[in-house]
Design a protein around this motif. Structure first.
Motif, PDB file in Angstrom:
ATOM      1  N   THR A 227     -58.951 -21.408 -65.243  1.00 59.74           N
ATOM      2  CA  THR A 227     -59.819 -20.816 -64.155  1.00 59.74           C
ATOM      3  C   THR A 227     -61.221 -20.955 -64.773  1.00 59.74           C
ATOM      4  O   THR A 227     -62.128 -20.983 -63.794  1.00 59.74           O
ATOM      5  CB  THR A 227     -59.279 -19.396 -63.966  1.00 59.74           C
ATOM      6  N   SER A 228     -61.537 -20.733 -65.983  1.00 63.01           N
ATOM      7  CA  SER A 228     -63.021 -20.549 -66.404  1.00 63.01           C
ATOM      8  C   SER A 228     -63.604 -21.799 -66.244  1.00 63.01           C
ATOM      9  O   SER A 228     -64.836 -21.852 -66.185  1.00 63.01           O
ATOM     10  CB  SER A 228     -62.842 -20.287 -68.068  1.00 63.01           C
ATOM     11  N   ILE A 229     -62.906 -22.874 -66.159  1.00 65.66           N
ATOM     12  CA  ILE A 229     -63.430 -24.289 -65.888  1.00 65.66           C
ATOM     13  C   ILE A 229     -63.397 -24.559 -64.441  1.00 65.66           C
ATOM     14  O   ILE A 229     -64.459 -24.985 -63.847  1.00 65.66           O
ATOM     15  CB  ILE A 229     -62.817 -25.496 -66.738  1.00 65.66           C
ATOM     16  N   TYR A 236     -63.821 -26.206 -55.721  1.00 64.88           N
ATOM     17  CA  TYR A 236     -63.590 -24.793 -55.771  1.00 64.88           C
ATOM     18  C   TYR A 236     -63.354 -23.871 -54.564  1.00 64.88           C
ATOM     19  O   TYR A 236     -62.180 -23.435 -54.235  1.00 64.88           O
ATOM     20  CB  TYR A 236     -64.210 -23.957 -56.897  1.00 64.88           C
ATOM     21  N   SER A 237     -64.285 -23.848 -53.897  1.00 60.83           N
ATOM     22  CA  SER A 237     -64.384 -23.386 -52.621  1.00 60.83           C
ATOM     23  C   SER A 237     -63.822 -23.967 -51.405  1.00 60.83           C
ATOM     24  O   SER A 237     -63.802 -23.251 -50.216  1.00 60.83           O
ATOM     25  CB  SER A 237     -65.730 -22.727 -52.304  1.00 60.83           C
ATOM     26  N   VAL A 243     -53.104 -25.978 -50.765  1.00 60.43           N
ATOM     27  CA  VAL A 243     -53.485 -24.953 -51.896  1.00 60.43           C
ATOM     28  C   VAL A 243     -54.446 -24.105 -51.222  1.00 60.43           C
ATOM     29  O   VAL A 243     -54.560 -22.647 -51.619  1.00 60.43           O
ATOM     30  CB  VAL A 243     -53.937 -25.855 -52.937  1.00 60.43           C
ATOM     31  N   GLY A 244     -55.437 -24.459 -50.366  1.00 60.03           N
ATOM     32  CA  GLY A 244     -56.350 -23.473 -49.607  1.00 60.03           C
ATOM     33  C   GLY A 244     -57.322 -23.261 -50.771  1.00 60.03           C
ATOM     34  O   GLY A 244     -57.696 -24.186 -51.538  1.00 60.03           O
ATOM     35  N   PRO A 245     -58.392 -22.674 -50.443  1.00 64.48           N
ATOM     36  CA  PRO A 245     -59.608 -22.408 -51.051  1.00 64.48           C
ATOM     37  C   PRO A 245     -59.334 -21.604 -52.676  1.00 64.48           C
ATOM     38  O   PRO A 245     -58.131 -20.826 -52.728  1.00 64.48           O
ATOM     39  CB  PRO A 245     -60.579 -21.402 -50.394  1.00 64.48           C
ATOM     40  N   GLY A 246     -59.970 -21.858 -53.486  1.00 68.31           N
ATOM     41  CA  GLY A 246     -60.006 -21.341 -54.859  1.00 68.31           C
ATOM     42  C   GLY A 246     -59.020 -22.062 -55.658  1.00 68.31           C
ATOM     43  O   GLY A 246     -58.784 -23.281 -55.584  1.00 68.31           O
ATOM     44  N   SER A 321     -59.554  -9.953 -66.468  1.00 64.94           N
ATOM     45  CA  SER A 321     -60.598  -9.627 -65.433  1.00 64.94           C
ATOM     46  C   SER A 321     -60.374 -10.392 -64.310  1.00 64.94           C
ATOM     47  O   SER A 321     -59.555 -11.016 -63.831  1.00 64.94           O
ATOM     48  CB  SER A 321     -61.898 -10.371 -66.233  1.00 64.94           C
ATOM     49  N   PHE A 322     -61.329  -9.974 -63.058  1.00 62.36           N
ATOM     50  CA  PHE A 322     -61.089 -10.598 -61.754  1.00 62.36           C
ATOM     51  C   PHE A 322     -62.122 -11.583 -61.390  1.00 62.36           C
ATOM     52  O   PHE A 322     -63.396 -11.455 -61.543  1.00 62.36           O
ATOM     53  CB  PHE A 322     -61.245  -9.390 -60.911  1.00 62.36           C
ATOM     54  N   ASP A 323     -61.465 -12.728 -60.786  1.00 62.67           N
ATOM     55  CA  ASP A 323     -62.201 -13.852 -60.322  1.00 62.67           C
ATOM     56  C   ASP A 323     -61.856 -13.900 -58.722  1.00 62.67           C
ATOM     57  O   ASP A 323     -62.714 -14.646 -58.441  1.00 62.67           O
ATOM     58  CB  ASP A 323     -61.692 -15.123 -60.955  1.00 62.67           C
ATOM     59  N   CYS A 324     -60.908 -13.563 -58.242  1.00 61.77           N
ATOM     60  CA  CYS A 324     -60.361 -13.835 -56.849  1.00 61.77           C
ATOM     61  C   CYS A 324     -59.476 -12.601 -56.620  1.00 61.77           C
ATOM     62  O   CYS A 324     -59.096 -11.711 -57.322  1.00 61.77           O
ATOM     63  CB  CYS A 324     -59.709 -14.902 -56.530  1.00 61.77           C
TER      64      CYS A 324
END
Length: 580
Positions: A227-229, A236-237, A243-246, A321-324
């Motif tokens: 995810t960090s990459i 990504y968006s 799969v959808g966004p993210g 941590s939270f990314d989404c």
């Protein structure tokens, strides 16, 4: 009764601190050596002395000497050793070599695979890119979040400046709408002696943000799922197909997707659990026997198009941590259930009960009126005229003006009195000097005013001297031995009460561990080991009978093969080939 206290490192995710505070815990600074703690959470490893000299009721989120599987080079070395002893049951880890120590072995393996594949193509009279069938991935041994990883197909492309692991690249991953993905599985070990393993039923499915393409090996957004990459990728968006966004799903979304394609996820889940048990079994004998530690691991699993799960690596202190929004849905319940698995939920119930009882007692005491014995008299002197004022028995010099007094309403002579803010107020003095408090109540008209400390100039010499004295110092000067003994006894009583509470906490946690031996699920955590009487007996005491445990796991794998025939697997593979 006090609250549970925790320490946490500065670089730890805020979600851990917020969840503990929301559960009623109290935080102390990590560098504070004068305050005890019940839980210490760190991202880095603990020194063995931190755990060895800890009190029985203090818990730590890492075991000592438990890095045999969290470093990529150590994981490679230990799994190769176990495979040499126990055979193909450990064939769930891609062929790997530690560099620079095993460089010559890797070159030999690379050349052998290249030559064998070349002969196969000549016999089948097929034309294909031989190099694409002999792909390898290089990973730094002690880095995370995809840093320093690259894929190569020729030995001239292999360069490294630190300890690294080269691993055969899985060229046939299971794809969803053309995108590669892997699974982040959360595993909790509450004890290595006996070995006790819990797996969180929900987890993260991490996608690449570009479609899988072997023709472009340098595109990290196509081949890496970190995810960090991928959160920095151009797609990504975007709303990607299916799969959808993210770049994240939950396990529930993945299982639903596979069920709709008639793929049996039960067998996949059992195979993944087998991988977790075997991997932890490699390091269990080397971990010291301690009873106040636990470990949260992050297992990275990838599934190929034959529905075989492969272990990629094991993460020490997985990212929380939270990314989404998907992170929020998975990680908050994950941590809440973790503290329940450890038994802190039972301790928190005890504290809540004690606090409620304490508050109820205070509320009952507030409704009790003070008796006449606690009333005090103040004698105001002003030219021979005085009045008796009734006030509460507490010291009013250091308090806000809140107490009520009774003053004769009959006007005679006005006195000026002031409070702590030096605001002057007027009141009337009485005409006579009643000899008792009962005489004051004989007046028909009574006015209630807030009590105000008397003016210093209205005090006698003795009263002024007493006022200058600090109450504690005054008592100490009059009765030094009694005051010291009282303070010492009070401190000892607090220390003794705290020790009793901590011993009670330890008893609750020990009893919880004993009770949970017969419980297979706590929250969303499922106990996967021990899973029967044989494995339970194999982990008693300090020793672990790895052979008996592996024999039981081999039986389970044979049962899986018998229930899921080769024909059904081929049928599933054909369905997958038609979908993707």
């Amino acid at each position: 009764m006090s609250t549970l206290i925790f320490k946490i490192s500065d670089n730890a995710p805020d979600v851990i601190r917020n969840i503990l505070l929301s559960r009623g815990w109290q935080e102390v600074d990590e560098d504070d050596q004068y305050h005890y703690h019940h839980l210490w959470w760190r991202i880095a490893r603990f020194r063995f002395n931190d755990i060895q000299y800890a009190l029985p009721w203090q818990y730590f989120n890492h075991f000592p000497n438990a890095n045999a599987i969290t470093r990529k080079d150590a994981l490679t070395r230990n799994l190769k050793r176990m495979k040499a002893i126990y055979g193909t049951i450990f064939d769930y880890f891609p062929t790997s070599f530690n560099l620079p120590n095993e460089y010559t072995r890797f070159v030999r393996e690379f050349s052998t695979r290249y030559t064998n594949h070349q002969h196969q193509l000549l016999q089948q009279q097929q034309q294909s890119d031989i190099q694409l069938s002999n792909l390898w991935i290089c990973k730094p041994a002690d880095l995370s979040r995809g840093r320093g990883i690259f894929i190569f197909k020729d030995l001239t492309e292999l360069t490294y400046d630190c300890s690294a692991v080269v691993q055969q690249y899985i060229t046939n991953p299971l794809l969803i709408s053309g995108y590669k993905f892997d699974l982040r599985l959360y595993v909790v070990v509450t004890s290595f002696h006996p070995l006790t393993i819990y797996v969180y039923r929900d987890g993260l499915v991490r996608f690449s943000t570009d479609k899988f393409n072997l023709a472009c090996l340098k595109n990290v957004y196509s081949h890496l799922t970190n995810t960090s990459i991928n959160k920095h990728g151009p797609s990504y968006s975007k709303d990607k197909d299916i799969v959808g966004p993210g770049c994240k799903w939950t396990f529930g979304q993945l299982w639903n997707y596979l069920h709709n394609r008639n793929i049996d996820t039960h067998d996949i889940w059992l195979k993944i659990n087998t991988i977790v048990i075997l991997t932890l079994l490699t390091q269990a004998p080397t971990v010291p026997q301690v009873s106040n530690c636990f470990e949260l691991y992050g297992f990275d699993i990838i599934i190929d198009d034959n529905l075989k799960p492969w272990l990629l690596e094991v993460n020490f202190s997985p990212a929380l941590s939270f990314d989404c929004q998907t992170d929020l849905e998975v990680k908050v319940p994950l941590l809440n259930d973790l503290f329940d698995v450890l038994g802190y939920g039972e301790v928190e119930k005890l504290f809540k009960t004690a606090i409620n009882d304490y508050n109820n007692n205070n509320n009952n005491n507030q409704h009790i009126q003070p008796s006449n014995k606690d009333d005090k008299l103040i004698h105001l002197t002003d030219g021979g005229n005085s009045g008796h004022l009734k006030y509460d028995s507490c010291d009013s010099e250091d308090h806000e003006v809140s107490e009520e007094i009774e003053v004769d309403d009959k006007p005679k002579k006005k006195l000026l009195m002031r409070d702590k803010k030096h605001q002057y107020r007027q009141t009337s003095n009485v005409d006579s000097h009643p000899s008792s408090k009962m005489a004051l109540k004989q007046h028909k008209s009574i006015t209630k005013l807030p009590y105000i400390a008397p003016n210093r100039r209205n005090l006698t010499t003795n009263q002024r001297q007493n006022k200058n004295k600090c109450p504690i110092l005054s008592n100490f000067q009059d009765h030094p031995t009694q005051v010291v003994n009282k303070m010492t006894n009070s401190r000892q009583m607090r220390r003794q009460t705290r020790q009793q509470q901590n011993q009670q906490i330890r008893m609750i946690l020990d009893r919880w561990r004993t009770d949970t031996k017969s419980i297979n699920q706590i929250g969303n955590y499922v106990k996967i080991f021990p899973f029967n009487q044989v494995t339970n007996k194999s982990c008693k005491g300090d020793s672990i009978d790895s052979k008996a445990i592996i024999r039981e796991l081999i039986k389970i794998n044979k049962q899986l093969l018998s229930t899921s025939s080769i024909n059904s697997l081929k049928q599933a593979n054909n369905q997958l080939a038609g979908l993707f």
